[in-house]
Design a protein around this motif. Sequence first.
Motif, PDB file in Angstrom:
ATOM      1  N   TYR A 122      35.410  31.948  58.294  1.00  0.00           N
ATOM      2  CA  TYR A 122      34.888  33.587  57.961  1.00  0.00           C
ATOM      3  C   TYR A 122      33.517  33.878  57.217  1.00  0.00           C
ATOM      4  O   TYR A 122      33.351  35.112  56.838  1.00  0.00           O
ATOM      5  N   ARG A 123      32.923  32.975  56.551  1.00  0.00           N
ATOM      6  CA  ARG A 123      31.929  33.150  55.839  1.00  0.00           C
ATOM      7  C   ARG A 123      30.752  33.975  56.375  1.00  0.00           C
ATOM      8  O   ARG A 123      29.780  34.252  55.476  1.00  0.00           O
ATOM      9  N   GLN A 124      30.741  33.891  57.649  1.00  0.00           N
ATOM     10  CA  GLN A 124      29.373  34.513  58.417  1.00  0.00           C
ATOM     11  C   GLN A 124      29.861  36.021  58.706  1.00  0.00           C
ATOM     12  O   GLN A 124      29.282  36.668  59.571  1.00  0.00           O
ATOM     13  N   TYR A 125      30.958  36.589  58.106  1.00  0.00           N
ATOM     14  CA  TYR A 125      31.365  37.945  58.629  1.00  0.00           C
ATOM     15  C   TYR A 125      31.210  39.003  57.613  1.00  0.00           C
ATOM     16  O   TYR A 125      31.457  40.015  57.656  1.00  0.00           O
ATOM     17  N   GLY A 126      30.631  38.460  56.216  1.00  0.00           N
ATOM     18  CA  GLY A 126      30.464  39.637  55.131  1.00  0.00           C
ATOM     19  C   GLY A 126      31.825  39.755  54.254  1.00  0.00           C
ATOM     20  O   GLY A 126      31.526  40.884  53.707  1.00  0.00           O
ATOM     21  N   ILE A 127      32.714  38.903  54.405  1.00  0.00           N
ATOM     22  CA  ILE A 127      33.958  39.366  53.606  1.00  0.00           C
ATOM     23  C   ILE A 127      33.753  39.046  52.582  1.00  0.00           C
ATOM     24  O   ILE A 127      34.309  40.162  51.559  1.00  0.00           O
ATOM     25  N   GLY A 128      32.777  38.403  51.783  1.00  0.00           N
ATOM     26  CA  GLY A 128      32.651  38.310  50.315  1.00  0.00           C
ATOM     27  C   GLY A 128      31.909  39.502  49.754  1.00  0.00           C
ATOM     28  O   GLY A 128      32.381  40.125  48.843  1.00  0.00           O
ATOM     29  N   LYS A 129      31.091  40.140  50.513  1.00  0.00           N
ATOM     30  CA  LYS A 129      30.389  41.270  50.331  1.00  0.00           C
ATOM     31  C   LYS A 129      31.431  42.495  50.362  1.00  0.00           C
ATOM     32  O   LYS A 129      31.289  43.348  49.407  1.00  0.00           O
ATOM     33  N   TRP A 130      32.296  42.573  51.163  1.00  0.00           N
ATOM     34  CA  TRP A 130      33.167  43.650  51.246  1.00  0.00           C
ATOM     35  C   TRP A 130      34.133  43.475  50.064  1.00  0.00           C
ATOM     36  O   TRP A 130      34.703  44.521  49.571  1.00  0.00           O
ATOM     37  N   LEU A 131      34.609  42.424  49.817  1.00  0.00           N
ATOM     38  CA  LEU A 131      35.451  42.011  48.575  1.00  0.00           C
ATOM     39  C   LEU A 131      34.840  42.678  47.343  1.00  0.00           C
ATOM     40  O   LEU A 131      35.454  43.265  46.746  1.00  0.00           O
ATOM     41  N   MET A 132      33.474  42.454  47.213  1.00  0.00           N
ATOM     42  CA  MET A 132      32.789  42.720  46.129  1.00  0.00           C
ATOM     43  C   MET A 132      32.673  44.139  45.989  1.00  0.00           C
ATOM     44  O   MET A 132      33.004  44.806  44.912  1.00  0.00           O
ATOM     45  N   GLN A 133      32.374  44.837  47.400  1.00  0.00           N
ATOM     46  CA  GLN A 133      32.242  46.326  47.118  1.00  0.00           C
ATOM     47  C   GLN A 133      33.726  46.807  46.898  1.00  0.00           C
ATOM     48  O   GLN A 133      33.779  47.995  46.116  1.00  0.00           O
ATOM     49  N   SER A 134      34.629  46.409  47.431  1.00  0.00           N
ATOM     50  CA  SER A 134      36.192  46.724  46.894  1.00  0.00           C
ATOM     51  C   SER A 134      36.382  46.867  45.394  1.00  0.00           C
ATOM     52  O   SER A 134      37.084  47.707  44.936  1.00  0.00           O
ATOM     53  N   MET A 135      35.921  45.604  44.639  1.00  0.00           N
ATOM     54  CA  MET A 135      35.846  45.721  43.426  1.00  0.00           C
ATOM     55  C   MET A 135      35.184  46.892  42.566  1.00  0.00           C
ATOM     56  O   MET A 135      35.569  47.228  41.732  1.00  0.00           O
ATOM     57  N   TYR A 136      33.848  47.138  43.133  1.00  0.00           N
ATOM     58  CA  TYR A 136      33.252  48.277  42.615  1.00  0.00           C
ATOM     59  C   TYR A 136      34.072  49.524  42.554  1.00  0.00           C
ATOM     60  O   TYR A 136      34.094  50.329  41.589  1.00  0.00           O
ATOM     61  N   GLU A 137      34.507  49.701  43.808  1.00  0.00           N
ATOM     62  CA  GLU A 137      35.583  50.831  44.051  1.00  0.00           C
ATOM     63  C   GLU A 137      36.619  50.793  42.843  1.00  0.00           C
ATOM     64  O   GLU A 137      37.089  51.981  42.545  1.00  0.00           O
ATOM     65  N   VAL A 138      37.228  49.469  42.476  1.00  0.00           N
ATOM     66  CA  VAL A 138      38.120  49.604  41.349  1.00  0.00           C
ATOM     67  C   VAL A 138      37.500  50.145  40.157  1.00  0.00           C
ATOM     68  O   VAL A 138      38.151  50.822  39.411  1.00  0.00           O
ATOM     69  N   VAL A 139      36.281  49.720  40.128  1.00  0.00           N
ATOM     70  CA  VAL A 139      35.706  50.202  38.720  1.00  0.00           C
ATOM     71  C   VAL A 139      35.513  51.642  38.639  1.00  0.00           C
ATOM     72  O   VAL A 139      35.920  52.374  37.694  1.00  0.00           O
ATOM     73  N   VAL A 140      35.194  52.185  39.923  1.00  0.00           N
ATOM     74  CA  VAL A 140      35.013  53.627  39.833  1.00  0.00           C
ATOM     75  C   VAL A 140      36.279  54.272  39.836  1.00  0.00           C
ATOM     76  O   VAL A 140      36.645  55.401  38.985  1.00  0.00           O
ATOM     77  N   HIS A 141      37.243  53.744  40.353  1.00  0.00           N
ATOM     78  CA  HIS A 141      38.690  54.363  40.428  1.00  0.00           C
ATOM     79  C   HIS A 141      39.297  54.395  38.860  1.00  0.00           C
ATOM     80  O   HIS A 141      39.864  55.556  38.532  1.00  0.00           O
ATOM     81  N   LEU A 142      39.151  53.442  38.418  1.00  0.00           N
ATOM     82  CA  LEU A 142      39.527  53.132  37.023  1.00  0.00           C
ATOM     83  C   LEU A 142      38.579  53.808  35.812  1.00  0.00           C
ATOM     84  O   LEU A 142      38.983  53.915  34.747  1.00  0.00           O
ATOM     85  N   GLN A 143      37.694  54.348  36.289  1.00  0.00           N
ATOM     86  CA  GLN A 143      36.761  54.959  35.371  1.00  0.00           C
ATOM     87  C   GLN A 143      36.209  53.769  34.428  1.00  0.00           C
ATOM     88  O   GLN A 143      35.950  54.310  33.111  1.00  0.00           O
ATOM     89  N   LEU A 144      35.801  52.850  34.738  1.00  0.00           N
ATOM     90  CA  LEU A 144      35.181  51.709  33.815  1.00  0.00           C
ATOM     91  C   LEU A 144      33.980  51.694  33.892  1.00  0.00           C
ATOM     92  O   LEU A 144      33.189  52.365  34.479  1.00  0.00           O
TER      93      LEU A 144
END
Length: 221
Positions: A122-144
């Motif tokens: 699945y490395r050609q599907y952009g999964i890594g980038k989506w996981l990274m984006q999701s961690m950015y959302e955690v940063v925003v959600h927790l107000q870090l």
Amino acid sequence: MRKQMFVYGSGKPVRVTIRNYSREDTEGMIAIQRESFPPPFPSELWWNEEQLHEHVSRFPEGALCAEADGKLIGSMTALLVDGEAANGAHSWELITDGGYIRNHNPAGDTLYVVDLCVIPEYRQYGIGKWLMQSMYEVVVHLQLKRLLGGGRMPGYKRYADRLTAEQYLEGITSGELKDPVLSFLLRCGRMPVGVAKHYLEDEDSCHYAALMEWRNPFHNH
């Protein structure tokens, strides 16, 4: 966290779910490591049950996985650290407690990346980038304040005899050089803030890593 999206790799849409992993996902999480790092990679360096149980009990918000067709295909793990402590010289072993995250600081202002892994299929599907984006959302959600982590620089070994690690990183950001990990992190929006020596036992990177952050745009820095 739980969200769904369609990703494309070979022209066909695939439905992917990104969610928090739990104790019930232990076997699937270890299977991700097994597929991603087959022998001769030492199996004792894969996630073990104790590490995964620490992740989901100490900081479940930082334990993310990607799932497709009922199978786990990728994961990303993080812990909270004090930003000042992370600014200085440190190794992966020290800052992540060897991957056990028993040093997780609930009052920390920085989300520190422990690991990011996607199975080869699945490395050609952009999964890594989506996981990274999701961690950015955690940063925003927790107000870090930010996300931070050390990025391997596996292309550096070919240039180490004529470039310092800092010069190699500058070559990546200027576009003169390419690196499979650092170039990926730049495409994800991460910004370099320094170089860590003796970060990880990694001959291809000459044991260096680029410290790269993503700052919360909604945080009053």
